[in-house]
Enzyme design. Structure first.
Site, mmCIF file in Angstrom:
data_model
loop_
_atom_site.group_PDB
_atom_site.id
_atom_site.type_symbol
_atom_site.label_atom_id
_atom_site.label_comp_id
_atom_site.label_asym_id
_atom_site.label_seq_id
_atom_site.Cartn_x
_atom_site.Cartn_y
_atom_site.Cartn_z
ATOM 1 N N ARG A 127 -0.210 4.413 -0.407
ATOM 2 C CA ARG A 127 -1.008 5.634 -0.316
ATOM 3 C C ARG A 127 -0.522 6.616 0.750
ATOM 4 O O ARG A 127 0.029 6.233 1.764
ATOM 5 C CB ARG A 127 -2.481 5.283 -0.061
ATOM 6 C CG ARG A 127 -3.156 4.776 -1.309
ATOM 7 C CD ARG A 127 -4.547 4.305 -1.029
ATOM 8 N NE ARG A 127 -4.570 3.115 -0.191
ATOM 9 C CZ ARG A 127 -5.681 2.534 0.219
ATOM 10 N NH1 ARG A 127 -6.841 3.032 -0.106
ATOM 11 N NH2 ARG A 127 -5.616 1.447 0.952
ATOM 12 N N ASP B 45 0.849 -1.194 0.000
ATOM 13 C CA ASP B 45 0.000 0.000 0.000
ATOM 14 C C ASP B 45 0.882 1.240 0.000
ATOM 15 O O ASP B 45 1.604 1.491 0.960
ATOM 16 C CB ASP B 45 -0.893 -0.023 1.255
ATOM 17 C CG ASP B 45 -2.013 1.003 1.185
ATOM 18 O OD1 ASP B 45 -1.907 1.968 0.410
ATOM 19 O OD2 ASP B 45 -3.006 0.826 1.927
#
Ligand SMILES: Nc1nc2c(ncn2[C@@H]2O[C@H](COP(=O)(O)OP(=O)(O)OP(=O)(O)O)[C@@H](O)[C@H]2O)c(=O)[nH]1
Ligand SMILES: [Zn+2]
Length: 204
Positions: A128, A126
């Site tokens: 983000r 991930d």
């Protein structure tokens, strides 16, 4: 990354008439939007969703994930409550971009799970960054959220940015035979909160 406010317009939807606020990351040119409904001035925690872009799920009806179902349910819930915000963040594929997500889906078609596929492509699970949310909320004068999510890392990331999460509201919709394995992997490898028994309606 900082974002700057550009402009606001009305956005009528099947769920209600939202205001859409546009923001830009000056460094990258990336564009993000926030949809709001109701009174932004009240200090009461506001029902909120930070939704990461998923072209396949949000716009193309993909059943590989739960994104499209969550997007619709979040807008519906905000409209039902008459007050809330949905931040639509342009970080497709948990930050790897659309074409890399297609590469990752190809690896998943051959047996990898969602985390393994990212890793085989040389990415973390991930990538983000939610810092644009802080700027968007600051600009709109919103200080406290009731966040619709099943993702503990998202709650931690927003809290670390100084955003007050008064409550975590589960968002369990759209489980179907095509995303069962994906959702189970999110639970086992990414720590997502899912109840064991769900009576979700798989229909959009
Ligand atoms: N790299 C990659 N990205 C995916 C995959 N499936 C969905 N995504 C992206 O994941 C993002 C959604 O993240 P999720 O982890 O499903 O959900 P979340 O938003 O973190 O958590 P919730 O708030 O509970 O929905 C979107 O940007 C999707 O494009 C996949 O298999 N691989
Ligand atoms: Zn998706």
């Amino acid at each position: 990354m900082a974002v700057r406010y550009i402009q606001t317009c009305r956005l009528p939807t099947p769920f209600g008439v939202f205001d859409m606020h546009g923001f830009e990351e000056p460094d990258t040119g990336k564009e993000h939007v926030a949809l709001t409904l109701g009174d932004l001035d009240s200090p009461e925690p506001m029902l909120a969703r930070t939704h990461s872009e998923c072209l396949t799920g949000d716009a193309l009806y993909s059943m590989r994930c739960d994104c499209g179902y969550q997007l619709e349910e979040a807008l519906r819930s905000i409209a039902r409550e008459g007050r809330g915000i949905l931040m639509y963040l342009r970080q497709e594929g948990r930050g790897i971009g659309l074409l890399n997500k297609i590469r990752a889906y190809n690896l998943q078609d051959q047996g990898a799970d969602t985390v393994e596929a990212n890793e085989q492509l040389g990415f973390a699970a991930d990538l983000r960054d939610y810092s644009m949310c802080r700027d968007m909320l600051e600009h709109l004068g919103i200080s406290s959220l009731r966040l619709m999510t099943n993702n503990p890392r998202k709650v931690d990331a927003l809290t670390d940015l100084g955003i007050d999460i008064a409550e975590r509201v589960p968002l369990h919709v759209g489980r179907n035979p095509h995303n069962e394995h994906y959702l189970n992997t999110k639970q086992s490898k990414l720590g997502h909160w899912f109840e064991t028994h769900q009576d979700d309606d798989p229909a959009l």
